[in-house]
Design an enzyme around this catalytic site. Structure first.
Site, PDB file in Angstrom:
ATOM      1  N   LYS A 125       0.970  -1.006  -0.159  1.00  0.00           N
ATOM      2  CA  LYS A 125      -0.059  -0.013   0.085  1.00  0.00           C
ATOM      3  C   LYS A 125       0.752   1.265   0.045  1.00  0.00           C
ATOM      4  CE  LYS A 125      -4.452   1.160   2.117  1.00  0.00           C
ATOM      5  NZ  LYS A 125      -5.478   1.332   0.941  1.00  0.00           N
ATOM      6  N   GLU A 175      -8.796  -6.749  -8.935  1.00  0.00           N
ATOM      7  CA  GLU A 175      -9.427  -5.846  -7.694  1.00  0.00           C
ATOM      8  C   GLU A 175     -10.085  -4.544  -8.401  1.00  0.00           C
ATOM      9  OE1 GLU A 175      -7.211  -4.453  -4.597  1.00  0.00           O
ATOM     10  OE2 GLU A 175      -5.436  -3.936  -5.893  1.00  0.00           O
TER      11      GLU A 175
HETATM   12  N1  PXG Z   1      -7.594  -2.490  -2.702  1.00  0.00           N
HETATM   13  C1  PXG Z   1      -7.131  -1.203  -2.911  1.00  0.00           C
HETATM   14  C2  PXG Z   1      -6.126  -0.985  -4.076  1.00  0.00           C
HETATM   15  C3  PXG Z   1      -7.157  -0.642  -1.923  1.00  0.00           C
HETATM   16  O1  PXG Z   1      -6.485   0.720  -1.833  1.00  0.00           O
HETATM   17  C4  PXG Z   1      -8.620  -2.027  -0.790  1.00  0.00           C
HETATM   18  C5  PXG Z   1      -8.349  -2.905  -1.944  1.00  0.00           C
HETATM   19  C6  PXG Z   1      -9.245  -2.394   0.409  1.00  0.00           C
HETATM   20  O2  PXG Z   1      -8.461  -2.937   1.261  1.00  0.00           O
HETATM   21  P1  PXG Z   1      -9.012  -2.583   3.029  1.00  0.00           P
HETATM   22  O3  PXG Z   1      -8.149  -3.147   3.869  1.00  0.00           O
HETATM   23  O4  PXG Z   1      -9.245  -1.266   3.143  1.00  0.00           O
HETATM   24  O5  PXG Z   1     -10.350  -3.531   3.035  1.00  0.00           O
HETATM   25  C7  PXG Z   1      -7.971  -0.828  -0.817  1.00  0.00           C
HETATM   26  C8  PXG Z   1      -8.270   0.151   0.432  1.00  0.00           C
HETATM   27  C9  PXG Z   1     -10.029   5.984  -0.396  1.00  0.00           C
HETATM   28  C10 PXG Z   1      -9.671   4.728   0.521  1.00  0.00           C
HETATM   29  O6  PXG Z   1      -9.702   6.920   0.036  1.00  0.00           O
HETATM   30  C11 PXG Z   1      -9.357   3.690  -0.031  1.00  0.00           C
HETATM   31  C12 PXG Z   1      -9.043   2.517   0.721  1.00  0.00           C
HETATM   32  C13 PXG Z   1      -9.192   2.211   2.026  1.00  0.00           C
HETATM   33  C14 PXG Z   1      -9.708   3.546   2.527  1.00  0.00           C
HETATM   34  C15 PXG Z   1     -10.022   4.951   1.821  1.00  0.00           C
HETATM   35  O7  PXG Z   1     -10.409   5.859  -1.733  1.00  0.00           O
HETATM   36  N2  PXG Z   1      -8.401   1.345   0.053  1.00  0.00           N
END
Ligand code: PXG
Length: 292
Positions: A149, A182
């Site tokens: 990330k 994804e």
């Molecule tokens: N794939 C990607 C590429 C992400 O960035 C997820 C899956 C989901 O992961 P989690 O651990 O959150 O279940 C993410 C997470 C935003 C924002 O501001 C994006 C995420 C989390 C919080 C805010 O768009 N993405």
């Protein structure tokens, strides 16, 4: 708002980072997005673990222990009276010279912002989302591993731009072999014949924390999950589809590339999961104020 930077709290106006920070110059750093619900930080340990894994992968030394970072996150919520909201944890490579070399950066910057988030309107959760596949391929794991990330989200942003210009809120990204990876900020799931399927981590999915929670909760409903390679054909012919993410939570998907999913309404298991997820967020997490 009070922002945490390297152990101190600053007003929003005085929260500043060097223009020579490689987080800004090159997207060299890692981050986490975490939620607080009902005065508790949800899945804090899991997020901190993932942050350390991301940092390890880019050879970035986080100058704090996991426990110290967890305490600082909770403290930032407390200082901001944040009972329900969103926490953004960022660790940058720190200020360096112009030029890529990370060894010229001295001090990684640890930043914690506690704010609110609403990614999508409430109506969307009721009627379900329509999404499209886009041409931008998910990063190859030998280029930038999608498990990291990192502060460089251009791969996802380019896909998001494609979705937005086509009039959609979210995009499905395929990996370089053409299998589903994804969405730009969410993991993707389908349900077919009472079984759940989601792309594996090796096919380019982030190890989403909401993803794991969903696998666990749906498992409790007696629905097993497997992680085969998925094609668009599999998505089009699914009974149900939904997205998961910390920001978006659980989002029902009712149309993919103009193909109606199931009966075109949020599916039965999806709705059960939404409910189970809401219940879990009420009772689980690290208390922000220790005396309850
Ligand atoms: N794939 C990607 C590429 C992400 O960035 C997820 C899956 C989901 O992961 P989690 O651990 O959150 O279940 C993410 C997470 C935003 C924002 O501001 C994006 C995420 C989390 C919080 C805010 O768009 N993405």
């Amino acid at each position: 708002m009070k922002v945490y930077i390297n152990g101190k709290f600053y007003s929003e106006k005085n929260s500043k980072i060097s223009v020579f920070d490689h987080g800004l110059l090159y997207g060299d750093g890692v981050f986490e997005g975490i939620r607080a619900y009902h005065g508790r930080v949800f899945k804090l340990k899991e997020h901190i673990d993932r942050l350390f894994y991301s940092a390890k992968a880019i050879l970035l030394n986080i100058p704090m222990s996991k426990q110290q970072l967890m305490d600082a996150t909770v403290e930032t919520c407390r200082k901001n009276n944040l009972n329900d909201g969103y926490v953004r944890l960022v660790v940058t490579r720190g200020a360096g010279t112009l030029g890529l070399n990370p060894n010229r950066c001295s001090n990684p910057q640890v930043i914690i912002i506690a704010d609110t988030i609403q990614l999508y309107p409430a109506s969307l959760y009721k009627k379900g989302m329509e999404i499209v596949t886009v041409a931008t391929t998910r990063n190859h794991h030998n280029a930038v591993n999608p498990a990291i990330k990192s502060l460089n989200y251009l791969n996802n942003i380019l896909a998001k731009i494609e979705a937005n210009t086509a009039g959609y809120e979210e995009a499905i990204m395929l990996n370089s072999e053409g299998y589903v990876a994804e969405c730009t900020g969410d993991n993707l799931f389908i349900i077919k014949d009472n079984q759940m399927f989601t792309p594996s981590l090796s096919s380019g999915a982030l190890h989403g924390i909401t993803r794991q929670t969903s696998i666990d909760l749906v498992g409790e409903l007696g629905v097993p999950t497997s992680e085969p390679n998925l094609t668009r054909y599999d998505l089009y012919n699914a009974d149900e589809c939904f997205l998961t993410g910390t920001g978006a939570e659980i989002v029902p998907v009712v149309k993919i590339d103009e193909r109606k999913i199931g009966n075109g309404k949020p599916g039965k298991i999806t709705k059960k999961l939404v409910k189970a997820y809401q219940e879990l967020t009420k009772v689980s997490g690290e208390p922000i104020n220790k005396i309850k």
